[in-house]
Design a protein around this motif. Structure first.
Motif, PDB file in Angstrom:
ATOM      1  N   ALA A  46     -82.717  -2.828  27.441  1.00 26.09           N
ATOM      2  CA  ALA A  46     -83.722  -3.716  28.046  1.00 26.09           C
ATOM      3  C   ALA A  46     -83.630  -3.682  29.569  1.00 26.09           C
ATOM      4  O   ALA A  46     -84.658  -3.636  30.259  1.00 26.09           O
ATOM      5  CB  ALA A  46     -83.546  -5.137  27.530  1.00 26.09           C
ATOM      6  N   SER A  47     -82.428  -3.698  30.113  1.00 27.18           N
ATOM      7  CA  SER A  47     -82.257  -3.631  31.566  1.00 27.18           C
ATOM      8  C   SER A  47     -82.771  -2.310  32.115  1.00 27.18           C
ATOM      9  O   SER A  47     -83.427  -2.269  33.161  1.00 27.18           O
ATOM     10  CB  SER A  47     -80.786  -3.796  31.949  1.00 27.18           C
ATOM     11  OG  SER A  47     -80.327  -5.056  31.599  1.00 27.18           O
TER      12      SER A  47
ATOM     13  N   LYS B 192     -85.100  -0.344  30.756  1.00 27.20           N
ATOM     14  CA  LYS B 192     -86.566  -0.318  30.684  1.00 27.20           C
ATOM     15  C   LYS B 192     -87.189  -1.194  31.756  1.00 27.20           C
ATOM     16  O   LYS B 192     -88.220  -0.834  32.322  1.00 27.20           O
ATOM     17  CB  LYS B 192     -87.039  -0.753  29.296  1.00 27.20           C
ATOM     18  CG  LYS B 192     -86.864   0.304  28.240  1.00 27.20           C
ATOM     19  CD  LYS B 192     -87.444  -0.181  26.932  1.00 27.20           C
ATOM     20  CE  LYS B 192     -87.367   0.867  25.856  1.00 27.20           C
ATOM     21  NZ  LYS B 192     -87.944   0.375  24.596  1.00 27.20           N
ATOM     22  N   SER B 193     -86.597  -2.334  32.039  1.00 29.04           N
ATOM     23  CA  SER B 193     -87.113  -3.199  33.102  1.00 29.04           C
ATOM     24  C   SER B 193     -87.042  -2.493  34.453  1.00 29.04           C
ATOM     25  O   SER B 193     -87.954  -2.600  35.265  1.00 29.04           O
ATOM     26  CB  SER B 193     -86.329  -4.505  33.165  1.00 29.04           C
ATOM     27  OG  SER B 193     -86.611  -5.287  32.045  1.00 29.04           O
TER      28      SER B 193
ATOM     29  N   TYR C 249     -89.767   0.570  34.373  1.00 30.30           N
ATOM     30  CA  TYR C 249     -91.168   0.158  34.492  1.00 30.30           C
ATOM     31  C   TYR C 249     -91.414  -0.797  35.662  1.00 30.30           C
ATOM     32  O   TYR C 249     -92.518  -1.294  35.820  1.00 30.30           O
ATOM     33  CB  TYR C 249     -91.636  -0.494  33.187  1.00 30.30           C
ATOM     34  CG  TYR C 249     -91.727   0.484  32.053  1.00 30.30           C
ATOM     35  CD1 TYR C 249     -92.666   1.492  32.055  1.00 30.30           C
ATOM     36  CD2 TYR C 249     -90.861   0.399  30.972  1.00 30.30           C
ATOM     37  CE1 TYR C 249     -92.751   2.393  31.008  1.00 30.30           C
ATOM     38  CE2 TYR C 249     -90.938   1.290  29.921  1.00 30.30           C
ATOM     39  CZ  TYR C 249     -91.887   2.284  29.950  1.00 30.30           C
ATOM     40  OH  TYR C 249     -91.968   3.170  28.912  1.00 30.30           O
TER      41      TYR C 249
ATOM     42  N   ASP D  14     -90.519  -3.950  36.388  1.00 27.36           N
ATOM     43  CA  ASP D  14     -91.035  -5.250  35.954  1.00 27.36           C
ATOM     44  C   ASP D  14     -91.119  -6.261  37.094  1.00 27.36           C
ATOM     45  O   ASP D  14     -92.063  -7.048  37.172  1.00 27.36           O
ATOM     46  CB  ASP D  14     -90.162  -5.826  34.840  1.00 27.36           C
ATOM     47  CG  ASP D  14     -90.342  -5.078  33.529  1.00 27.36           C
ATOM     48  OD1 ASP D  14     -91.327  -4.326  33.401  1.00 27.36           O
ATOM     49  OD2 ASP D  14     -89.494  -5.260  32.644  1.00 27.36           O
TER      50      ASP D  14
ATOM     51  N   SER E 207     -92.314  -7.343  31.116  1.00 24.05           N
ATOM     52  CA  SER E 207     -91.013  -7.206  30.469  1.00 24.05           C
ATOM     53  C   SER E 207     -90.950  -5.861  29.759  1.00 24.05           C
ATOM     54  O   SER E 207     -91.712  -5.621  28.815  1.00 24.05           O
ATOM     55  CB  SER E 207     -90.781  -8.340  29.474  1.00 24.05           C
ATOM     56  OG  SER E 207     -89.580  -8.141  28.775  1.00 24.05           O
ATOM     57  N   GLN E 208     -90.085  -4.978  30.239  1.00 26.82           N
ATOM     58  CA  GLN E 208     -89.841  -3.669  29.643  1.00 26.82           C
ATOM     59  C   GLN E 208     -91.115  -2.853  29.511  1.00 26.82           C
ATOM     60  O   GLN E 208     -91.329  -2.161  28.524  1.00 26.82           O
ATOM     61  CB  GLN E 208     -89.162  -3.817  28.289  1.00 26.82           C
ATOM     62  CG  GLN E 208     -87.857  -4.555  28.353  1.00 26.82           C
ATOM     63  CD  GLN E 208     -87.251  -4.749  26.993  1.00 26.82           C
ATOM     64  OE1 GLN E 208     -87.470  -3.947  26.098  1.00 26.82           O
ATOM     65  NE2 GLN E 208     -86.491  -5.801  26.837  1.00 26.82           N
TER      66      GLN E 208
END
Length: 165
Positions: A69-70, A72-73, A76, A78, A112-113
């Protein structure tokens, strides 16, 4: 002659012993110690480190999800997409010189992500729908742009469904 026979029988026994060890035929007591010592070491390792191993088995999947998750954030961006924007700038003395649109709009985005959720609020929406002052926004980030769908539900039916490229 007995001496010759004794020498030759010792040589033969030595050759037989060499050939048996070359073939991997060790005496049973040597193989048993290997098995017993390996089993004892494995059992001791499990008894000493067992609780920590079980704790790690429970923690590792959560840590992997959190790390993904970190990542992907970060990938992208976020934090760059999340925020609130409006059509009325603040702290400008000459707003009329900027030639902005007359539409009063506020856009709020939560990212988010790589997924976007948010709202769009305008005075026209407030006048058209008295109980709901905004439309919902959902989409995905792809590079420097986002593909979003603006929608809302009113009395169980889609009120607005706008697909923006």
């Amino acid at each position: 002659m007995n001496k010759r026979k004794a020498r030759s029988s010792r040589r033969d026994q030595a050759r037989i012993g060499e050939s048996n060890s070359a073939l991997g035929k060790e005496p049973w007591y040597k193989r048993t110690w290997v098995i017993v010592s390996t089993t004892a070491c494995a059992l001791g390792f499990i008894l000493v480190n067992g609780p920590q191993m079980l704790s790690n088995a429970r923690i590792i999947p959560d840590q992997v999800r959190e790390t993904v998750a970190s990542f992907k954030s970060w990938l992208y961006e976020d934090s760059e997409w999340t925020g609130s924007w409006s059509a009325s700038p603040e702290a400008y003395a000459d707003i009329s010189d900027m030639q902005l649109s007359d539409i009063d709009m506020q856009l709020t985005i939560w990212a988010s992500q790589g997924n976007i959720d948010g709202t769009i609020a305008t005075s026209a929406i407030c006048n058209a729908v008295p109980f709901n002052s905004y439309l919902l926004l959902r989409g995905e980030v792809s590079g420097d742009t986002a593909q979003v769908i603006v929608w809302d539900v009113w009395t169980g039916q889609p009120f607005v469904d706008i697909r923006l490229p």
